[in-house]
Design an enzyme around this catalytic site. Structure first.
Site, short mmCIF file in Angstrom:
data_model
loop_
_atom_site.label_atom_id
_atom_site.label_comp_id
_atom_site.label_asym_id
_atom_site.label_seq_id
_atom_site.Cartn_x
_atom_site.Cartn_y
_atom_site.Cartn_z
N GLY A 123 0.83 -1.35 0.15
CA GLY A 123 -0.05 0.05 0.02
C GLY A 123 0.78 1.25 -0.13
N CYS A 124 0.08 2.40 -0.46
CA CYS A 124 1.18 3.65 -0.50
C CYS A 124 1.53 4.22 0.78
CB CYS A 124 0.29 4.72 -1.23
SG CYS A 124 -1.50 4.72 -0.59
N TYR A 125 0.52 4.27 1.72
CA TYR A 125 1.01 4.76 3.05
C TYR A 125 1.99 3.59 3.71
CZ TYR A 125 -2.41 8.57 3.84
OH TYR A 125 -3.31 9.86 3.94
N ALA A 126 1.74 2.33 3.74
CA ALA A 126 2.43 1.57 4.36
C ALA A 126 4.00 1.32 3.68
CB ALA A 126 1.65 -0.12 3.93
#
Length: 878
Positions: A673-676
């Site tokens: 994921g992007c935030y991850a």
């Protein structure tokens, strides 16, 4: 094959022209001192010759001399200001030395542009220091008396600074700060002392040029009553261009062009007739970009269709003016293209006239117009072109055989305007493989080499092709051409032939491709072709959202991966406009379709760009199809959703942290994921100092594209569209925190970071708080992490430098990253390393573009590794 004008593309009457040249000043001296004149003339000619030779380093001799002829002939003593209007952005004035050298370069070859500059950044800095807050409405500076007084002072100072920099280089320059623009109030109640230009007096400009000086203007105007009014410099430059109608119009900015808001790639060309409406609907086109596009369209609508605007950096000015490839972004009105299967659809008389006027074989008497048309009737063909027939291409395409472009006929205007590339791209979209020919006396022969994957040259005639990488396949195709008589034998490598490097090409003309040369064993034919990796086929399931659109744009530039299927239930039957390598339409692939395709080996890889919880039936179908194969071989799957990020048997694809080997061996890859991604990259270098009893906290802010899409209003053609789920207007200029606890990226980051611990049985937990912001794309993440020992900020930075040494997509900087560092960029940027005064808590800031490194770029990394390509293939500037 291209008629003799400009190779390749880029500079129509974009905006630059030549003026009354230095001889005017020299003639004034001659009347007084004839002997001195001869000496000065000799010096001036030597100066010009030296600079001209320097230009050869940025382009071919033929290119440079052609443009010098065009520019030098564009002006005369009665109209000396018709070479170019060059508008200089205020930020470019901070690069005054580079700017002055670029303008001086033109002066020394006898070219006199009209130069107009802004000073916005300088003005903002001064008025803020004097306690005035800059106020803008609709992108226009509201100007009161105090602001105007400061503006006059700043404009004068910047004008004289540029003039002095030019004079120090021996370039005569004349400051012109008034007397050119007359204006009325734009809207006195709303904008104050801001003007709308009503009249332009070009006499001061022409007088400067006749005196042998570059005119350097500001954008201040006067009303009929003598009131000084502030005018936006871009608008003033546009009005000036309308009045002068120069050969070129150039806008210099610090970025060197306009850039795509999703992929981050520079926009090489914008054809307003075809692209303006769609561009203005894009969520990333906003604020200054939208205003500039609107101004450029209004300007070009008032100029001849052959005019255009170039947006470039100061150090690219010579490349823009004197090479075919140009620099920066070219903006033009363009023409609608056509494609017809018969002469009657185009108009036989129109085609006949084009062949008569431009076909080199007809012009030399080798063929007749009738002979060309009669030959055309023997096989199926398609005629490509633009509405005014500035460029016409004819492709013969017998069923089941290799297509051949037998004619590519361009007028001078078609080449100067870049229409030839538009038509050629339309041909490429329909034909993944193509052969064509060109004569050695084609002035634009370099254009063909630049667009071909391979070539063969003999006796001054060249055969070109793209889409075929195997030399044996090339030899087989050539043999079929010979047997069927589809191409003149003189262009084919058949029979005895001289080595390609000895072919009788005229001096200064390349007789071979610059690609790697292969000789087929047992053959005397010297082929030039490129050694390339095997092409792999990709199917994309779910391409309607922002991430799918971004990935599609990246795949258009990938050298080895071909997108062969794209599935969207809502868009079934519509063309996939973002993909330019082929004419591809959306399909609506069912689970049964996917199973059959996998079983039959129709694709080599799949990308799932579906919402969370949706893709499992498709993955199961691929597994079922693979099990039905005799060899049981499975295609690669990269899943962009969160469905398989916690699954055993799937490889988590974050190469910079968890290595490449596992990805290289895997057929099932979950894209982080992007935030991850940003969270893990932030925390990982500090793991040796982590306090497992105190959670690291990450505050993340994402552009609104990260919130996803909803159905939008149908397009004019009925096509379903998407719209942002969260709009900037709904955020009212602020942030909107959401999912304050238990965000899925919180669990994802903790799970995978735990693998990096010496004892993975003691898992890491992270606290993550996301917010959405009113910009389109880009994530800023702030890490606050308690430590088990006291360290310094320098030691923290050294940990990151050691961890990410050699990683091409990771940038480490001293300062805190800001949005321009990450928006439209393909990597991750980290900086702002700080430690609490007690030394037991580190704060670090990292960021990435959620649609790129947070999704599409990372997907491409994983695909490349899994398919055996270079990890960064198809990733710009990687």
């Amino acid at each position: 094959m291209l008629s003799s004008v400009r190779a390749a593309v880029r500079t129509p009457q974009r905006a630059v022209m030549v003026a009354g040249q230095r001889q005017v000043a020299v003639r004034a001296i001659r009347r007084i001192q004839p002997t001195l004149h001869r000496g000065l003339q000799s010096i001036a000619q030597t100066d010009r010759d030296t600079i001209t030779r320097l230009l050869y380093s940025i382009g071919t001799k033929r290119e440079v001399e052609r443009y010098l002829r065009i520019f030098s002939s564009s002006s005369d003593s009665s109209n000396p200001a018709k070479f170019a209007v060059i508008k200089i952005g205020g930020a470019v004035l901070d690069q005054i030395d580079e700017l002055a050298h670029s303008l001086s370069f033109l002066y020394r070859v006898g070219l006199y542009p009209v130069v107009l500059h802004g000073a916005g950044p300088q003005l903002n800095g001064i008025i803020e220091s004097e306690g005035v807050v800059p106020d803008y409405k609709d992108g226009i500076r509201v100007t009161d008396a105090k602001t105007l007084n400061i503006a006059r002072r700043v404009f004068l100072e910047e004008n004289l600074r540029l003039v002095n920099a030019l004079e120090k280089l021996g370039t005569r320059a004349r400051p012109i700060t008034s007397g050119v623009f007359t204006a009325d109030y734009l809207d006195k109640d709303m904008y104050g002392l801001v003007g709308k230009i009503t009249r332009i007096d070009k006499r001061p400009l022409e007088a400067a040029i006749r005196a042998g000086a570059l005119p350097i203007l500001t954008s201040l105007a006067e009303s009929e009553s003598g009131q000084i009014l502030n005018v936006n410099a871009d608008i003033a430059a546009g009005e000036l261009a309308k009045e002068l109608e120069p050969l070129k119009i150039v806008f210099l900015n610090e970025k060197g062009g306009l850039f795509h808001g999703v992929t981050g790639e520079k926009l090489d060309t914008i054809n307003l007739d075809e692209e303006y409406d769609e561009l203005m609907r894009q969520p990333w086109v906003k604020y200054g970009t939208k205003l500039k596009l609107r101004e450029f369209k209004e300007l070009l609508d008032h100029l001849p269709r052959s005019s255009s605007v170039a947006v470039i950096s100061a150090d690219s000015l010579q490349r823009e003016l004197f090479t075919d490839s140009g620099a920066g972004t070219l903006i033009r009105r363009g023409y609608k293209l056509f494609k017809h299967k018969s002469l009657e659809s185009v108009g036989p008389d129109r085609i006949r006239q084009v062949i008569h006027d431009r076909d080199p074989d007809v012009l030399t008497g080798d063929l007749s117009v009738t002979g060309v048309l009669n030959e055309l009737k023997k096989t199926p063909y398609t005629i490509y072109g633009d509405e005014p027939m500035d460029v016409v291409a004819i492709v013969t395409e017998p069923e089941g055989e290799m297509p051949v472009m037998t004619k590519l006929l361009a007028s001078r205007s078609g080449i100067l305007n870049g229409t030839v590339d538009n038509v050629f791209n339309a041909v490429k979209k329909d034909h993944r493989k193509l052969f064509w020919t060109a004569r050695a006396d084609d002035e634009n022969r370099a254009w063909h080499f630049e667009r071909a994957d391979g070539s063969f040259t003999r006796s001054g005639k060249s055969l070109f092709w793209y889409g075929v990488q195997d030399v044996k396949e090339v030899e087989k195709i050539v043999k079929s051409f010979e047997e069927q008589g589809r191409l003149d034998r003189s262009y084919l490598p058949v029979g005895p032939s001289a080595p390609p490097h000895r072919a009788g090409a005229p001096l200064g003309v390349r007789s071979f491709s610059t690609l790697a040369r292969w000789t087929v064993p047992g053959s005397s034919r010297g082929y030039a072709t490129a050694a390339a990796s095997q092409t792999k086929r990709l199917a994309l399931i779910g391409a309607r959202g922002f991430t799918g659109q971004t990935l599609t744009s990246l795949l258009s530039q990938h050298p080895h991966i071909e997108l062969t299927h794209v599935s969207s239930r809502q868009l079934e039957g519509y063309s996939l406009d973002e993909y330019t390598k082929a004419n591809l339409k959306y399909s609506n692939l069912s689970v049964e379709d996917v199973e059959r395709m996998e079983k039959d080996g129709e694709v080599d890889a799949w990308v799932m760009a579906l919402p969370n919880g949706v893709c499992k039936p498709f993955v199961d179908a691929i597994d079922k199809g693979a099990s039905a194969k005799e060899d049981g071989a499975r295609s690669v799957i990269v899943d962009l959703s969160a469905d398989y990020r916690f699954e055993e048997g799937w490889t988590y694809g974050l190469p910079e942290l968890y290595g490449r080997d596992a990805i290289r061996k895997s057929k099932r890859i979950s894209n982080p994921g992007c935030y991850a991604t940003s969270t893990q990259l932030l925390v990982a270098p500090l793991l040796e100092h982590i306090n497992l009893q105190s959670w690291p906290t990450i505050f993340g802010v994402s552009g609104y594209s990260g919130a996803g899409t909803v159905a939008g209003s149908p397009a004019a053609d009925g096509r379903p569209t998407t719209a942002p789920k969260v709009t900037p207007e709904s955020l009212a200029g602020g942030l909107r925190p959401y999912a304050l606890t238990d965000h899925i990226h919180e669990r994802e980051a903790g799970r995978h970071l735990s693998r990096l611990l010496a004892n993975p049985k003691s898992p890491i937990k992270v606290a993550f708080v996301p917010s959405v912001a009113p910009w389109f794309s880009g994530i800023m993440s702030v890490l606050s992490m308690p430590l088990t020992k006291t360290i310094t900020a320098r030691e923290v930075r050294e940990l990151y430098e050691a961890k990410y040494s050699g990683e091409r997509l990771i940038t480490i900087k001293k300062d805190v990253p800001v949005l321009p560092d990450i928006e439209n960029k393909h990597g991750w940027t980290v900086g702002g390393f700080q430690v609490h005064s007690e030394g037991d808590r580190a704060v670090v800031v990292g960021g990435l573009d959620n649609l790129l490194k947070g999704a599409a770029t990372q997907c491409l990394q994983n695909l490349n590794i899994a398919l055996g390509y270079d990890e960064f293939a198809g990733i710009p500037a990687a």
